[in-house]
Design a protein around this motif. Structure first.
Motif, PDB file in Angstrom:
ATOM      1  N   ARG A 169       0.946  -1.091  -0.090  1.00 34.23           N
ATOM      2  CA  ARG A 169      -0.052  -0.012  -0.161  1.00 34.23           C
ATOM      3  C   ARG A 169       0.796   1.111   0.075  1.00 34.23           C
ATOM      4  O   ARG A 169       1.763   1.326   0.742  1.00 34.23           O
ATOM      5  CB  ARG A 169      -0.788   0.163   1.310  1.00 34.23           C
ATOM      6  N   GLY A 170       0.500   2.247  -0.867  1.00 37.16           N
ATOM      7  CA  GLY A 170       1.521   3.593  -0.937  1.00 37.16           C
ATOM      8  C   GLY A 170       2.308   3.714  -1.773  1.00 37.16           C
ATOM      9  O   GLY A 170       2.855   4.698  -2.291  1.00 37.16           O
ATOM     10  N   THR A 171       2.679   2.508  -2.346  1.00 32.94           N
ATOM     11  CA  THR A 171       3.792   2.333  -3.456  1.00 32.94           C
ATOM     12  C   THR A 171       3.371   2.605  -4.943  1.00 32.94           C
ATOM     13  O   THR A 171       2.064   2.685  -5.068  1.00 32.94           O
ATOM     14  CB  THR A 171       4.681   1.235  -3.464  1.00 32.94           C
ATOM     15  N   SER A 172       4.246   2.702  -5.871  1.00 34.57           N
ATOM     16  CA  SER A 172       3.609   2.981  -7.148  1.00 34.57           C
ATOM     17  C   SER A 172       4.228   1.696  -8.110  1.00 34.57           C
ATOM     18  O   SER A 172       5.419   1.210  -7.510  1.00 34.57           O
ATOM     19  CB  SER A 172       4.245   4.372  -7.677  1.00 34.57           C
ATOM     20  N   LEU A 173       3.547   1.364  -9.109  1.00 34.56           N
ATOM     21  CA  LEU A 173       4.216   0.404  -9.978  1.00 34.56           C
ATOM     22  C   LEU A 173       3.913   0.909 -11.504  1.00 34.56           C
ATOM     23  O   LEU A 173       2.881   1.482 -11.678  1.00 34.56           O
ATOM     24  CB  LEU A 173       3.286  -1.034  -9.750  1.00 34.56           C
ATOM     25  N   TYR A 233      -6.613  -0.847 -20.234  1.00 30.72           N
ATOM     26  CA  TYR A 233      -8.022  -1.430 -19.509  1.00 30.72           C
ATOM     27  C   TYR A 233      -7.657  -1.893 -18.203  1.00 30.72           C
ATOM     28  O   TYR A 233      -6.566  -2.351 -17.867  1.00 30.72           O
ATOM     29  CB  TYR A 233      -8.464  -2.473 -20.236  1.00 30.72           C
ATOM     30  N   ARG A 234      -8.544  -1.972 -17.431  1.00 35.69           N
ATOM     31  CA  ARG A 234      -8.578  -2.699 -16.077  1.00 35.69           C
ATOM     32  C   ARG A 234      -9.660  -3.624 -16.050  1.00 35.69           C
ATOM     33  O   ARG A 234     -10.754  -3.477 -16.498  1.00 35.69           O
ATOM     34  CB  ARG A 234      -8.856  -1.421 -15.039  1.00 35.69           C
ATOM     35  N   GLN A 235      -9.217  -4.649 -15.544  1.00 33.58           N
ATOM     36  CA  GLN A 235     -10.329  -5.924 -15.393  1.00 33.58           C
ATOM     37  C   GLN A 235     -10.194  -6.279 -13.777  1.00 33.58           C
ATOM     38  O   GLN A 235      -9.062  -7.104 -13.481  1.00 33.58           O
ATOM     39  CB  GLN A 235      -9.722  -6.924 -16.247  1.00 33.58           C
ATOM     40  N   ASP A 256      -6.813  -0.940  -5.795  1.00 30.64           N
ATOM     41  CA  ASP A 256      -6.272  -1.094  -7.127  1.00 30.64           C
ATOM     42  C   ASP A 256      -5.870  -2.672  -7.608  1.00 30.64           C
ATOM     43  O   ASP A 256      -5.320  -2.841  -8.830  1.00 30.64           O
ATOM     44  CB  ASP A 256      -4.997  -0.453  -7.194  1.00 30.64           C
ATOM     45  N   SER A 257      -6.199  -3.597  -6.902  1.00 28.02           N
ATOM     46  CA  SER A 257      -5.767  -4.946  -7.147  1.00 28.02           C
ATOM     47  C   SER A 257      -6.596  -5.404  -8.395  1.00 28.02           C
ATOM     48  O   SER A 257      -7.903  -5.259  -8.284  1.00 28.02           O
ATOM     49  CB  SER A 257      -6.035  -5.849  -5.928  1.00 28.02           C
ATOM     50  N   SER A 258      -5.914  -5.670  -9.281  1.00 29.99           N
ATOM     51  CA  SER A 258      -6.895  -6.040 -10.685  1.00 29.99           C
ATOM     52  C   SER A 258      -5.794  -6.240 -11.912  1.00 29.99           C
ATOM     53  O   SER A 258      -4.708  -6.446 -11.390  1.00 29.99           O
ATOM     54  CB  SER A 258      -7.187  -4.622 -11.332  1.00 29.99           C
ATOM     55  N   LEU A 301      -2.075  -7.454 -10.701  1.00 33.12           N
ATOM     56  CA  LEU A 301      -1.444  -6.497  -9.539  1.00 33.12           C
ATOM     57  C   LEU A 301      -2.353  -7.024  -8.359  1.00 33.12           C
ATOM     58  O   LEU A 301      -3.472  -6.868  -8.233  1.00 33.12           O
ATOM     59  CB  LEU A 301      -1.563  -5.074  -9.967  1.00 33.12           C
ATOM     60  N   SER A 302      -1.495  -7.256  -7.141  1.00 33.75           N
ATOM     61  CA  SER A 302      -2.185  -7.412  -5.973  1.00 33.75           C
ATOM     62  C   SER A 302      -1.600  -6.460  -4.843  1.00 33.75           C
ATOM     63  O   SER A 302      -0.418  -6.395  -4.796  1.00 33.75           O
ATOM     64  CB  SER A 302      -1.806  -8.744  -5.409  1.00 33.75           C
TER      65      SER A 302
END
Lengths: 114, 112
Positions: free
Chosen positions: B15-19, B35-37, B87-89, B109-110
């Motif tokens: 949490r709080g980081t960026s990817l 897109y996000r799924q 944001d997990s997706s 992404l988890s």
């Protein structure tokens, strides 16, 4: 704004059964219509598309879809499904203007029993 | 047909980081999209990646949260900033070519 509705979220069929997946869209202008398929562990790929002309379009693997403009529908059909058709199917609509962005329906998971 | 390579294929983040997710197309495509799924849901368009200019975001998505770059016709990045578990997706890159979309394999992404 555009939206795409798929009627069935999960469908279970036996091999050789007939398939029809419903898709309706809302958009007042000219659209291009698509069905995409995602087989387990694979990328999304195009199954078939409609741009203009004959409203009955044929795609890969024996699939076809019919565009009915008056009903804003683009239903997917296959007369006899096979176990290998087990996949997730997405109906999609693309505006024929401007941004050309594609909007997807919620998807239908099809499981075909051998 | 275009081949789209996307990496990383998956990541687990705090949490709080960026990817930052990278997308490379092996041939020129006219347009690129992100897109996000989310689990059990359909593909939701985040934005159109425009070459050399700011991306065009869909309603509900903003540049501060999802900055996107597209420095040339065949490469784009999406950053998921200040991540939260929501944001997990799966994040998918796609390219428009030959009247259809081509897709990458996605980034799962988890966020913990």
């Amino acid at each position: 704004a555009q939206s795409v509705s798929q009627h069935n979220h999960h469908v279970i069929l036996s091999e050789a059964a007939s398939l029809e997946l419903g898709c309706n869209y809302s958009y007042g202008g000219t659209v291009n219509l698509f069905w995409y398929v995602q087989y387990p562990g694979q990328h999304l790929q195009l199954l078939l598309k409609y741009f203009s002309g004959d409203p009955l379009v044929k795609g890969i693997k024996g699939f076809e879809a019919e565009f009915i403009k008056s009903k804003f529908s683009f239903n997917l059909r296959k007369p006899s499904v096979q176990w290998s058709d087990t996949a997730e199917y997405f109906c999609a609509v693309r505006e024929d203007t401007g941004g050309f962005k594609t909007i997807f329906g919620a998807g239908t998971r099809l499981f075909v029993k051998a | 047909s275009a081949v789209i390579s996307q990496k990383p294929s998956r990541d687990i983040c705090q949490r709080g980081t960026s990817l930052t997710i990278q997308c490379q197309v092996d041939s020129q495509v006219t347009m690129m999209f992100w897109y996000r799924q989310q689990p059990g849901q359909s593909l939701t368009l985040i934005a159109t990646a425009n070459q050399g200019s700011e991306a065009t975001y869909e309603s509900g998505f903003v540049i501060d949260k999802f900055p996107i770059s597209r420095p040339n016709l065949t490469f784009s990045t999406l950053t998921v900033s200040n991540m939260s578990p929501e944001d997990s997706s799966i994040y998918l890159c796609s390219g428009q070519g030959n009247e259809k979309l081509f897709f990458g394999s996605g980034t799962q992404l988890s966020v913990l």
